[in-house]
Design a protein around this motif. Structure first.
Motif, PDB file in Angstrom:
ATOM      1  N   ASN A  60     -40.531  16.518   9.237  1.00  0.00           N
ATOM      2  CA  ASN A  60     -39.716  15.911  10.279  1.00  0.00           C
ATOM      3  C   ASN A  60     -40.345  14.618  10.789  1.00  0.00           C
ATOM      4  O   ASN A  60     -39.652  13.655  11.122  1.00  0.00           O
ATOM      5  CB  ASN A  60     -39.526  16.883  11.441  1.00  0.00           C
ATOM      6  CG  ASN A  60     -38.692  16.290  12.559  1.00  0.00           C
ATOM      7  OD1 ASN A  60     -37.546  15.890  12.361  1.00  0.00           O
ATOM      8  ND2 ASN A  60     -39.264  16.214  13.743  1.00  0.00           N
ATOM      9  N   LEU A  61     -41.676  14.563  10.825  1.00  0.00           N
ATOM     10  CA  LEU A  61     -42.342  13.353  11.305  1.00  0.00           C
ATOM     11  C   LEU A  61     -42.166  12.201  10.327  1.00  0.00           C
ATOM     12  O   LEU A  61     -41.923  11.060  10.738  1.00  0.00           O
ATOM     13  CB  LEU A  61     -43.824  13.640  11.537  1.00  0.00           C
ATOM     14  CG  LEU A  61     -44.627  12.556  12.249  1.00  0.00           C
ATOM     15  CD1 LEU A  61     -43.951  12.130  13.543  1.00  0.00           C
ATOM     16  CD2 LEU A  61     -46.043  13.041  12.514  1.00  0.00           C
ATOM     17  N   ASP A 285     -42.950   7.335  18.310  1.00  0.00           N
ATOM     18  CA  ASP A 285     -42.723   5.967  17.868  1.00  0.00           C
ATOM     19  C   ASP A 285     -43.922   5.590  17.012  1.00  0.00           C
ATOM     20  O   ASP A 285     -44.982   5.207  17.523  1.00  0.00           O
ATOM     21  CB  ASP A 285     -42.595   5.030  19.065  1.00  0.00           C
ATOM     22  CG  ASP A 285     -42.407   3.579  18.654  1.00  0.00           C
ATOM     23  OD1 ASP A 285     -42.381   3.301  17.434  1.00  0.00           O
ATOM     24  OD2 ASP A 285     -42.309   2.714  19.551  1.00  0.00           O
ATOM     25  N   LEU A 286     -43.787   5.699  15.699  1.00  0.00           N
ATOM     26  CA  LEU A 286     -44.929   5.538  14.807  1.00  0.00           C
ATOM     27  C   LEU A 286     -45.331   4.089  14.588  1.00  0.00           C
ATOM     28  O   LEU A 286     -46.365   3.823  13.986  1.00  0.00           O
ATOM     29  CB  LEU A 286     -44.626   6.214  13.470  1.00  0.00           C
ATOM     30  CG  LEU A 286     -44.595   7.747  13.560  1.00  0.00           C
ATOM     31  CD1 LEU A 286     -43.933   8.348  12.336  1.00  0.00           C
ATOM     32  CD2 LEU A 286     -45.997   8.284  13.732  1.00  0.00           C
ATOM     33  N   ARG A 296     -52.796  18.216  10.336  1.00  0.00           N
ATOM     34  CA  ARG A 296     -52.998  17.741   8.977  1.00  0.00           C
ATOM     35  C   ARG A 296     -51.709  17.726   8.159  1.00  0.00           C
ATOM     36  O   ARG A 296     -51.448  16.770   7.428  1.00  0.00           O
ATOM     37  CB  ARG A 296     -54.058  18.608   8.293  1.00  0.00           C
ATOM     38  CG  ARG A 296     -55.440  18.464   8.910  1.00  0.00           C
ATOM     39  CD  ARG A 296     -56.446  19.370   8.239  1.00  0.00           C
ATOM     40  NE  ARG A 296     -57.795  19.168   8.778  1.00  0.00           N
ATOM     41  CZ  ARG A 296     -58.868  19.764   8.285  1.00  0.00           C
ATOM     42  NH1 ARG A 296     -58.755  20.617   7.264  1.00  0.00           N
ATOM     43  NH2 ARG A 296     -60.056  19.534   8.808  1.00  0.00           N
ATOM     44  N   ALA A 297     -50.916  18.775   8.260  1.00  0.00           N
ATOM     45  CA  ALA A 297     -49.699  18.839   7.459  1.00  0.00           C
ATOM     46  C   ALA A 297     -48.738  17.713   7.815  1.00  0.00           C
ATOM     47  O   ALA A 297     -48.021  17.195   6.958  1.00  0.00           O
ATOM     48  CB  ALA A 297     -49.026  20.194   7.639  1.00  0.00           C
ATOM     49  N   SER A 298     -48.714  17.316   9.086  1.00  0.00           N
ATOM     50  CA  SER A 298     -47.782  16.271   9.530  1.00  0.00           C
ATOM     51  C   SER A 298     -48.215  14.879   9.108  1.00  0.00           C
ATOM     52  O   SER A 298     -47.438  13.933   9.211  1.00  0.00           O
ATOM     53  CB  SER A 298     -47.642  16.315  11.055  1.00  0.00           C
ATOM     54  OG  SER A 298     -47.111  17.553  11.479  1.00  0.00           O
ATOM     55  N   ALA A 299     -49.465  14.730   8.644  1.00  0.00           N
ATOM     56  CA  ALA A 299     -49.965  13.406   8.294  1.00  0.00           C
ATOM     57  C   ALA A 299     -49.451  12.915   6.948  1.00  0.00           C
ATOM     58  O   ALA A 299     -49.562  11.722   6.638  1.00  0.00           O
ATOM     59  CB  ALA A 299     -51.498  13.417   8.282  1.00  0.00           C
ATOM     60  N   LYS A 300     -48.892  13.811   6.136  1.00  0.00           N
ATOM     61  CA  LYS A 300     -48.436  13.416   4.798  1.00  0.00           C
ATOM     62  C   LYS A 300     -47.428  12.271   4.884  1.00  0.00           C
ATOM     63  O   LYS A 300     -46.480  12.307   5.665  1.00  0.00           O
ATOM     64  CB  LYS A 300     -47.775  14.607   4.105  1.00  0.00           C
ATOM     65  CG  LYS A 300     -48.726  15.642   3.581  1.00  0.00           C
ATOM     66  CD  LYS A 300     -49.560  15.119   2.434  1.00  0.00           C
ATOM     67  CE  LYS A 300     -48.752  14.780   1.217  1.00  0.00           C
ATOM     68  NZ  LYS A 300     -48.175  15.938   0.539  1.00  0.00           N
ATOM     69  N   GLY A 301     -47.653  11.243   4.068  1.00  0.00           N
ATOM     70  CA  GLY A 301     -46.724  10.127   3.980  1.00  0.00           C
ATOM     71  C   GLY A 301     -46.918   9.059   5.038  1.00  0.00           C
ATOM     72  O   GLY A 301     -46.301   8.002   4.955  1.00  0.00           O
ATOM     73  N   LEU A 302     -47.788   9.313   6.044  1.00  0.00           N
ATOM     74  CA  LEU A 302     -47.988   8.360   7.130  1.00  0.00           C
ATOM     75  C   LEU A 302     -49.237   7.527   6.886  1.00  0.00           C
ATOM     76  O   LEU A 302     -50.056   7.832   6.023  1.00  0.00           O
ATOM     77  CB  LEU A 302     -48.113   9.102   8.465  1.00  0.00           C
ATOM     78  CG  LEU A 302     -46.971  10.057   8.830  1.00  0.00           C
ATOM     79  CD1 LEU A 302     -47.249  10.698  10.189  1.00  0.00           C
ATOM     80  CD2 LEU A 302     -45.631   9.330   8.838  1.00  0.00           C
ATOM     81  N   ASP A 303     -49.397   6.462   7.667  1.00  0.00           N
ATOM     82  CA  ASP A 303     -50.624   5.675   7.612  1.00  0.00           C
ATOM     83  C   ASP A 303     -50.914   5.101   8.985  1.00  0.00           C
ATOM     84  O   ASP A 303     -50.006   4.937   9.813  1.00  0.00           O
ATOM     85  CB  ASP A 303     -50.536   4.569   6.555  1.00  0.00           C
ATOM     86  CG  ASP A 303     -49.462   3.539   6.867  1.00  0.00           C
ATOM     87  OD1 ASP A 303     -49.666   2.728   7.797  1.00  0.00           O
ATOM     88  OD2 ASP A 303     -48.420   3.529   6.192  1.00  0.00           O
ATOM     89  N   PHE A 304     -52.189   4.816   9.229  1.00  0.00           N
ATOM     90  CA  PHE A 304     -52.646   4.253  10.493  1.00  0.00           C
ATOM     91  C   PHE A 304     -53.726   3.218  10.183  1.00  0.00           C
ATOM     92  O   PHE A 304     -54.397   3.289   9.152  1.00  0.00           O
ATOM     93  CB  PHE A 304     -53.223   5.342  11.401  1.00  0.00           C
ATOM     94  CG  PHE A 304     -52.240   6.422  11.763  1.00  0.00           C
ATOM     95  CD1 PHE A 304     -51.439   6.311  12.887  1.00  0.00           C
ATOM     96  CD2 PHE A 304     -52.107   7.549  10.958  1.00  0.00           C
ATOM     97  CE1 PHE A 304     -50.534   7.300  13.212  1.00  0.00           C
ATOM     98  CE2 PHE A 304     -51.199   8.547  11.272  1.00  0.00           C
ATOM     99  CZ  PHE A 304     -50.401   8.419  12.399  1.00  0.00           C
ATOM    100  N   ASP A 305     -53.911   2.261  11.092  1.00  0.00           N
ATOM    101  CA  ASP A 305     -54.981   1.280  10.892  1.00  0.00           C
ATOM    102  C   ASP A 305     -56.338   1.984  10.845  1.00  0.00           C
ATOM    103  O   ASP A 305     -57.180   1.679  10.000  1.00  0.00           O
ATOM    104  CB  ASP A 305     -54.962   0.245  12.028  1.00  0.00           C
ATOM    105  CG  ASP A 305     -53.668  -0.540  12.063  1.00  0.00           C
ATOM    106  OD1 ASP A 305     -53.330  -1.164  11.048  1.00  0.00           O
ATOM    107  OD2 ASP A 305     -52.979  -0.514  13.096  1.00  0.00           O
TER     108      ASP A 305
END
Length: 369
Positions: A60-61, A285-286, A296-305
């Motif tokens: 969902n994230l 608001d990503l 950890r599971a929600s981090a898939k597909g995301l990125d951060f500086d």
């Protein structure tokens, strides 16, 4: 995040241009190769033909991250962005008046769902575009095949971190005749982050590191949860324009850290995501600078500086040579665009990280303000 076709890298443009509209397609690539953005672009291109298209995502994230891009690029009608669960429930409800039957593992009674699809064949061949396809079960792809859906799957089998997962070979076999398209260049991370990630790659050959330079990832020993919060605040204040992701294993540790950070950061600089919650911890608001606390599971597909993973000691009891743990760290490390900060509590480094040489992972004995 890239916004339109012309802003994509040449290898990404070539891949999109080379995929025929019809048939099944399997797009593979390492973390940071742009699979999620390309999934949106693929869905938009298909929708512009005038036929309905659904972009399906497990998380969902990640849906929240991609939906605004799809809305900006796509036509006013004909393109839906949905989680797999929501889409399948809607599909089943449209045919039976009831949601799809569930199983104990949080997914579906696949035998019943597939029987329902077989009893009411689709009158059209819908377009489905699937992101992070390696994290979906093989029965899902059997359903897609039975529906007659024209399916494009974006996946990397070296990022499988869920209990329900599919290999690329399984997906290709079920979607008979699927054409394979490979991305080979990573555009997200620095050379230093990619070099550390390569140590946890479970395939034969890790992807080539990018040219962009950055700080060497660091491993910090924290003597308390308050030290973790202090380090996050210190880093965030020093980098006010950065998006900082703090990725934790347990929800209770998320909430504890959020409570500590709330004493130092304004509401506009702090947000959290808890997958089974509603309201405040469900929508993010990503694109906003500041701190995002997630599991950890929600981090898939995301990125951060910058990415903090401060609780690596919780993995000390797991097999450091096991493929599952190595793939998890491969995923976590490659969420960082520029800086990666790992952490642990206790007197000894976690077994998975202890063998990494200082050239690839700088040690900091204790973090103090």
């Amino acid at each position: 995040m890239a916004l339109d076709f012309l802003s994509l890298a040449p290898d990404q443009q070539d891949l999109l241009s080379g995929i025929p509209f019809d048939g099944h397609h399997l797009v593979t690539g390492p973390p940071g190769s742009g699979k999620s953005v390309l999934a949106v672009q693929r869905a938009v291109m298909l929708a512009l033909t005038g036929e309905p298209v659904t972009l399906l995502i497990r998380s969902n994230l990640l849906r929240q991250s991609l939906e605004p891009l799809a809305a900006e690029l796509g036509p006013d009608e004909g393109l839906e962005v949905s989680t797999v669960h929501r889409w399948l429930h809607a599909w089943h409800r449209a045919r039976t008046g009831t949601p799809a039957p569930r199983s104990d593992d949080g997914w579906f009674d696949w035998a019943a769902v597939i029987q329902q699809a077989a009893s009411t064949p689709m009158t059209t061949q819908p377009f489905l575009v699937i992101d992070e396809g390696q994290d979906l079960p093989t029965d899902f792809y059997r359903l897609c095949h039975l529906m007659g859906a024209r399916t494009t799957v974006f996946a990397d089998e070296y990022q499988r971190i869920t209990d329900t997962q599919s290999t690329l070979a399984e997906i290709a076999t079920i979607l008979a005749g699927a054409q394979r398209h490979d991305l080979t260049v990573t555009h997200r991370t620095t050379r230093q982050v990619a070099t550390l990630a390569a140590r946890f790659h479970v395939g034969r050959t890790p992807p080539n590191p990018p040219d962009r330079e950055g700080p060497v990832p660091s491993l910090h020993r924290y003597d308390s949860a308050q030290r973790v919060a202090a380090h996050v605040v210190e880093h965030t204040e020093a980098h006010p324009a950065h998006r900082v992701g703090v990725v934790l294993r347990h929800t209770r540790h998320q909430m504890d850290l959020v409570a500590r950070l709330e004493r130092c950061l304004s509401a506009s600089r702090l947000q959290a995501y808890v997958g089974d919650s509603t309201g405040r911890y469900r929508t993010l608001d990503l694109g906003r600078p500041g701190v995002t606390v997630l599991n950890r599971a929600s981090a898939k597909g995301l990125d951060f500086d910058t990415v903090f993973v401060p609780d690596t000691h919780l993995d000390a009891g797991d097999d450091p040579t096991g493929a599952g743990l190595r793939m998890l760290y491969y995923v976590l490390i490659t969420r960082a665009r520029t800086q990666l900060i790992l952490g642990y509590a206790g007197e000894t480094e976690p077994p998975l990280l202890a063998p990494v040489p200082p050239a690839d992972l700088v040690r900091v004995a204790d973090h103090r303000r």
